[in-house]
Design a protein around this motif. Sequence first.
Motif, short mmCIF file in Angstrom:
data_model
loop_
_atom_site.label_atom_id
_atom_site.label_comp_id
_atom_site.label_asym_id
_atom_site.label_seq_id
_atom_site.Cartn_x
_atom_site.Cartn_y
_atom_site.Cartn_z
N ILE A 50 25.27 11.48 -6.98
CA ILE A 50 24.83 10.71 -5.82
C ILE A 50 23.37 11.04 -5.55
N PRO A 51 22.49 10.04 -5.53
CA PRO A 51 21.06 10.31 -5.29
C PRO A 51 20.81 10.76 -3.85
N LEU A 52 19.81 11.61 -3.69
CA LEU A 52 19.44 12.05 -2.35
C LEU A 52 18.64 10.96 -1.64
N THR A 53 18.77 10.93 -0.33
CA THR A 53 17.97 10.00 0.47
C THR A 53 16.81 10.72 1.13
N SER A 54 16.78 12.04 1.02
CA SER A 54 15.71 12.83 1.61
C SER A 54 15.59 14.14 0.87
N GLU A 55 14.38 14.54 0.52
CA GLU A 55 14.15 15.82 -0.16
C GLU A 55 13.79 16.88 0.87
N THR A 56 14.70 17.08 1.77
CA THR A 56 14.59 18.09 2.83
C THR A 56 15.84 18.94 2.78
N TYR A 57 16.94 18.34 3.25
CA TYR A 57 18.28 18.90 3.07
C TYR A 57 18.90 18.18 1.88
N TRP A 58 20.14 18.52 1.56
CA TRP A 58 20.85 17.82 0.49
C TRP A 58 21.57 16.64 1.14
N GLN A 59 20.77 15.61 1.42
CA GLN A 59 21.20 14.48 2.24
C GLN A 59 21.45 13.23 1.39
N VAL A 60 22.58 12.56 1.68
CA VAL A 60 22.98 11.37 0.92
C VAL A 60 23.41 10.27 1.88
N SER A 61 23.54 9.05 1.35
CA SER A 61 24.04 7.93 2.14
C SER A 61 25.56 7.94 2.20
N MET A 62 26.12 7.77 3.39
CA MET A 62 27.56 7.63 3.55
C MET A 62 27.84 6.22 4.06
N ASP A 63 28.76 5.52 3.40
CA ASP A 63 29.05 4.13 3.74
C ASP A 63 30.03 4.01 4.90
N SER A 64 31.05 4.90 4.90
CA SER A 64 32.09 4.80 5.93
C SER A 64 33.02 6.01 5.86
N VAL A 65 33.80 6.17 6.93
CA VAL A 65 34.92 7.11 6.97
C VAL A 65 36.15 6.29 7.28
N THR A 66 37.18 6.38 6.43
CA THR A 66 38.36 5.53 6.61
C THR A 66 39.66 6.33 6.64
N ILE A 67 40.63 5.80 7.36
CA ILE A 67 42.00 6.32 7.39
C ILE A 67 42.93 5.15 7.12
N ASN A 68 43.76 5.27 6.09
CA ASN A 68 44.67 4.19 5.68
C ASN A 68 43.93 2.87 5.47
N GLY A 69 42.72 2.96 4.93
CA GLY A 69 41.95 1.77 4.62
C GLY A 69 41.17 1.18 5.78
N ASN A 70 41.33 1.76 6.96
CA ASN A 70 40.63 1.27 8.14
C ASN A 70 39.42 2.14 8.46
N VAL A 71 38.29 1.50 8.72
CA VAL A 71 37.08 2.25 9.06
C VAL A 71 37.23 2.87 10.45
#
Length: 394
Positions: free
Chosen positions: A254-275
Motif C-alpha cells: 500500500i503506497p504512503l500518502t505522506s512521508e511523515t508517519y506511516w500513513q495510508v488511504s483508508m476507503d471505509s470501515v464495514t461490518i457485515n458489508g455495511n459502511v
Amino acid sequence: MSSKYQQTVLSLLFALHYFFYLHVQSAKRPKCKCISRISLIKGKTARETLMEKGLWEEVSKKYPYNPMAKFLQTGDEGMTNDADMSYYGVISIGTPPQSFKVIFDTGSSNLWVPSVYCSSQACQNHVKFNPSQSSTFKWGNQPLSIHYGTGSMTGRLGYDTVSVGGLSVNQQIFGISQTEATFMSYMVADGILGLAFPSIAASGATPVFDNMMSQGLVSQNLFSVYLSSNSAEGSVVSFGDIESSYYTGQITWIPLTSETYWQVSMDSVTINGNVVACNGGCQAIIDTGTTWIVGPNRDISNINSMVGFTPNQYGQNSLNCGNLASTPEITFTLNGNAFTLPATAYTTQSSYGCVTGFGNGGSDQLWILGDVFIRQYYSIFDRQNNRVGLAQAV
C-alpha cells in the motif's frame, strides 16, 4: 632478463595491484548485516498498571489521555503518547554499552532515554544513561523538547554508538532527558526509539533507521514487525529483512500518502458489508506505538455499540466473552484492499470481561491502526519505496 620472464613478473605485479585495489574498495564499502532481529516483550501498559492500582480515573483527569496527540503536531516537535504502549525491546548505548528497554514506535521519530541529570520521579523509576561512563559519547549543541498527550520531556541531544540487535549505529543522535512528565513513571519501557520519517523528528535529529540505511547496515531499506497474539513473548522487529515464517499468503503493498508517519488511504470501515465509519474515505496510520485501533469519537462509539460493547465501571467498553462467537468481524479497506479482524482480534480478555480494542481519538478524520491491527497483519515498513506491506500473520 628474458621477455617471457618480464611478462610474468608484470602480470604478477598487476594481479597483486588489482587485488590490493579490490581489498581497499571493499574495506570502504559498509559491511551489510542481512538480518537484525530484536525480540519484543509485551509488558503492561501505563493504563493497565494504573487500573490495577485503582488510579486510572484520578491520573487520567490530571493528565488527559489523548492518543491522537502525536499525530496532530505543530512546528517541528514530534509528539507521542504513552498510556497504551506495551511492546518493548532492549538496545544499548555507549562504550561500554548501557542497556535500555525502548518502545519501537513507528508513530514518532526520535530516540531518547532517561539520564542521570534527570531528577523527575519518572526518571527514578527507570534506567538512566550516564554520559561520563561512555568513551564514545559527545554532547550536541541543541536542547530537546518533545510534547506528549500526557505531559512532556525535555533534555539535551548527544551522540553515541547505539546497538540495535547486533547492528552498531555510529554517532547516533539521541535525546538525554532532564525532565519527564510524572505520568511516564508508569511506563515499563525506559525510553522510545522512533521509526517514522525525519520530517517529524524533534530538533531535526536523524532517526536511528535513517542512519542504519546511510551507514549500510541493512541489506534492504525496510523493517518489519510481527506481534504475537498468543503470549507476552514471540514478537519481533526485524531490520533489513522480510521474514516469511511470520506470515502466510501474499503481501499486499500500500503506497504512503505522506512521508511523515506511516500513513495510508483508508476507503471505509464495514461490518457485515455495511459502511459504519470512514464513509467516503479517510487517512490511517500504521502505528506500533499505539495499542488500540483509534478513530473519531462518533465512529468508535458507533462501532462499539454495534458489536455489543457496553461501558463498564473501569471507564472501558466490554462484553461477555461468551458472546464472541456471534460478534461480527470488522473490515478495514485500505487503498482498495480488505483487511478483516475477527472479534477475537479486536477484544482482550480480562478479569472483568472482554474489553474493546477500539479507542476514541477525537473529532479529526484520522485513524490509528495500532497493535490490535498489527497482531493480525504482519507489517513491513518500506523506506526504499515509501509503502507499507501487510500480510496475514501466523
